[in-house]
Enzyme design. Sequence first.
Site, PDB file in Angstrom:
ATOM      1  N   GLU A 120       1.286  -1.323   0.186  1.00  0.00           N
ATOM      2  CA  GLU A 120      -0.071  -0.069   0.314  1.00  0.00           C
ATOM      3  C   GLU A 120       0.822   1.211   0.072  1.00  0.00           C
ATOM      4  OE1 GLU A 120       0.059  -1.943   2.971  1.00  0.00           O
ATOM      5  OE2 GLU A 120      -1.949  -3.118   2.171  1.00  0.00           O
ATOM      6  N   TYR A 132       7.868   2.639  -7.351  1.00  0.00           N
ATOM      7  CA  TYR A 132       7.523   1.423  -7.518  1.00  0.00           C
ATOM      8  C   TYR A 132       6.869   0.648  -9.123  1.00  0.00           C
ATOM      9  CZ  TYR A 132       6.854   2.193  -2.265  1.00  0.00           C
ATOM     10  OH  TYR A 132       7.145   2.474  -1.508  1.00  0.00           O
TER      11      TYR A 132
END
Length: 179
Positions: A120, A132
């Site tokens: 998350e 990411y």
Amino acid sequence: MLSRLLRRSDGSSPLVVEPMRRRDLGAVMAIEQVSYPRPWTISVFQSELDLARRGQRHYLVARLDGELVGYAGVMFVVDDAHVTNIAVAASHRRHGVGTRLLAEQAWAAIERGCHGLTLEVRASNDAAQALYHEFGFVPAGVRKRYYENTEDAIVMWCTDLAEATYRERLAALCPEAAR
């Protein structure tokens, strides 16, 4: 003499990544306190390290010239891995520490036989989301008010860990961590 031998050709010290130990927790907590509005407690980290000894977690620290400058953790669940945390000291951000830590954790997940890696990230954290994405993570959902019951979390997944092309991607992103 040995420290000179370990210096890179550009004169800078190499980043050393190694397993997190209890003796690291003071420095980890210093980074944790300034990185998160609701930091984990030292007892949470101690519990996580106990789970790491049982093979259920994997925690790493990064050092530069002996100074702990970052850390990252992963939780293993069946054939997936979940990034529990990743943080870098403010003075060392945007210098490849987070990239190296995430690459090392991705390799650990691959070696463990994991097919997917999830995490998350704060909806407002564009820098982390960009990192990411480089690693192949894609948004898969939103957890409303996940952080401090005020900010949404974007759930991201990388599902091709078992593919040779992903290992090639990791090696290209961070040759220092390549296996």
